[in-house]
Design a protein around this motif. Structure first.
Motif, short mmCIF file in Angstrom:
data_model
loop_
_atom_site.label_atom_id
_atom_site.label_comp_id
_atom_site.label_asym_id
_atom_site.label_seq_id
_atom_site.Cartn_x
_atom_site.Cartn_y
_atom_site.Cartn_z
N ALA A 1 0.80 -1.22 0.00
CA ALA A 1 0.00 0.00 0.00
C ALA A 1 0.83 1.27 0.00
N ASP A 2 2.10 1.19 0.38
CA ASP A 2 2.88 2.41 0.56
C ASP A 2 3.55 2.92 -0.72
N CYS A 3 3.51 2.14 -1.79
CA CYS A 3 4.31 2.48 -2.97
C CYS A 3 3.57 3.40 -3.95
N ILE A 4 4.34 4.26 -4.61
CA ILE A 4 3.80 5.11 -5.67
C ILE A 4 3.53 4.27 -6.91
N HIS A 5 4.49 3.44 -7.28
CA HIS A 5 4.26 2.49 -8.37
C HIS A 5 5.19 1.29 -8.19
N ILE A 6 4.79 0.18 -8.78
CA ILE A 6 5.54 -1.07 -8.67
C ILE A 6 5.63 -1.71 -10.05
N LYS A 7 6.79 -2.23 -10.36
CA LYS A 7 6.97 -3.03 -11.57
C LYS A 7 7.32 -4.44 -11.14
N ASP A 8 6.52 -5.41 -11.55
CA ASP A 8 6.81 -6.82 -11.28
C ASP A 8 6.77 -7.55 -12.61
N GLY A 9 7.92 -7.76 -13.18
CA GLY A 9 7.99 -8.35 -14.50
C GLY A 9 7.45 -7.38 -15.53
N ALA A 10 6.52 -7.85 -16.33
CA ALA A 10 5.93 -7.00 -17.37
C ALA A 10 4.67 -6.30 -16.90
#
Length: 323
Positions: free
Chosen positions: A152-161
Motif C-alpha cells: 500500500a505504501d508504494c507510488i508504483h511497482i513493476k513486477d515483470g511486465a
C-alpha cells in the motif's frame, strides 16, 4: 565522414483503457506524459483509448472521452487500465474482463492506475505479483484478492511486465518511469519539467504518512500513535502499548487491529520504517539510523524495508537523495 543520423525511436502504441465512471486524471495524466515525450522524441509514441463499447466513455466527472471498442486481438506496446468510481461495475462486465485478461498476449507491458488494479486482478493478471493501488483501496484489494502481494505504501511497482501505480497523479509517475525505461532518464526529466511535476518520485516513496492513515482510521488511538512516533527507539511491545493506552494487552491488540486495520506490531514497523526512510534521505549511517528508529540493527531494518518498499535501505537512500 557522414553525419550520424538523428535518433529515431521505435514507435510504441499506448492503449489507455477506460470504462463508464473512470477517473479522468487517471487517463489524462499518462496521456499528457506520453504526448509530451513524443514531442521530444518524434514518433516515440502513438496514443489510443479503448472502452467496453466504442463512442464517448463518460468519466466520473461527467466529462466524456472518445474511445474505440476494446478487443483482445490488436497488438499494442503498452496497455494501461485506469481506475475510478466505476471500477466495481466494470469488474462485473465479463466481456470487458475477458478482453483485459488477453492483454499479456497482445502487449509488451500491462499496467494499471489507481483502482484499475482491481480490474487487472479480476482478470487474473496480478496473481502472485507485487502490486499497489490507491492507499484507500489497498486493504480491500488485499482482502478480495489474497493471491496478490499488495504493497500500500508504494507510488508504483513493476513486477515483470506488469506495472501498477497508486491513485490519480501517480499515473504520471508511472508514465514517467516507463518513458525513462524506453527513452532514457534525461528525456523523462525533460517531460517532467514540461509538465511542471516532480521529476521522479521513487516508486517506493510513501503515498502518504503512515501516522495520518492510522489516525484517520481511528482517532481513538491518535494520542497513542503520536506517542509511538516519539518513542520509536524504546520497547514498543503490545504490553507496553497496552499499558500506555490503559487497556489489557488482549483487549488492546484486538481493538487496535479492528479500528486501524493493522496489528500494533505492524503499525510500529511502519512508523519506524517511515522515520528511517526520512532519515536516509537526509544522510547518516544506516547502522545509526537503525538504532535511532528502534530497529536495533541494520538487518532488521533491511527486512522491514524489503517488505514495505521492495528495496533495501542503501538502494532507497541512493534513490531518495537523487530525487
Amino acid at each position: 565522414m557522414s553525419k550520424k543520423p538523428p535518433f529515431q525511436p521505435k514507435p510504441r502504441d499506448v492503449l489507455i483503457v477506460l470504462f463508464p465512471g473512470f477517473q479522468i486524471i487517471d487517463a489524462a495524466g499518462p496521456i499528457g506524459a506520453f504526448e509530451i515525450a513524443a514531442r521530444y522524441a518524434p514518433g516515440a509514441y502513438t496514443i489510443r483509448t479503448a472502452a467496453p463499447a466504442a463512442g464517448l466513455a463518460p468519466s466520473s466527472s461527467g466529462v466524456p472521452m472518445p474511445a474505440e471498442a476494446l478487443s483482445g486481438r490488436a497488438k499494442v506496446d503498452t496497455f494501461i487500465v485506469v481506475g475510478g468510481n466505476g471500477t466495481g461495475d466494470a469488474m462485473r462486465d465479463a466481456n470487458f474482463i475477458r478482453a483485459i485478461s488477453k492483454a499479456p498476449a497482445r502487449a509488451r507491458r500491462v499496467a494499471s492506475v489507481c483502482s484499475g488494479a482491481f480490474l487487472l486482478a479480476q482478470a487474473g493478471l496480478l496473481k502472485g505479483k507485487r502490486a499497489t493501488t490507491h492507499w484507500r483501496r489497498a486493504a480491500q484489494l488485499a482482502q478480495m484478492f489474497p493471491d496478490v502481494r499488495v504493497e500500500a505504501d508504494c507510488i508504483h511497482i513493476k513486477d515483470g511486465a506488469v506495472w501498477t501505480s497508486a491513485g490519480v497523479t501517480a499515473g504520471i509517475d508511472l508514465a514517467l518511469a516507463m518513458i525513462a525505461e524506453d527513452l532514457g532518464e534525461d528525456l523523462a526529466a525533460d517531460v517532467a519539467r514540461e509538465m511542471v511535476v516532480y521529476a521522479k518520485r521513487p516508486g517506493g516513496q510513501a503515498q502518504h504518512s503512515a501516522l495520518l492513515e492510522l489516525d484517520s482510521a481511528a482517532s481513538r488511538f491518535a494520542p497513542l500513535n503520536a506517542w509511538m512516533r516519539e518513542h520509536l527507539a524504546e520497547d514498543l511491545s503490545v504490553e507496553r502499548l497496552a499499558a500506555q493506552a490503559a487497556m489489557s494487552p488482549r483487549n488492546f491488540a484486538r481493538a487496535y487491529a479492528t479500528e486501524t486495520g493493522v496489528t500494533p506490531a505492524k503499525a510500529v514497523e511502519r512508523l519506524r520504517a517511515e522515520t528511517a526512510r526520512t532519515a536516509l534521505a537526509q544522510g547518516g549511517a544506516i547502522q545509526e539510523i537503525a538504532r535511532r528508529t528502534g530497529f536495533g540493527d541494520p538487518e532488521r531494518m533491511r527486512r522491514a524495508f524489503m517488505r514495505l518498499y521492495g528495496a533495501p535501505p542503501a538502494a532507497m537512500r541512493r534513490t531518495l537523495r537523487r530525487a
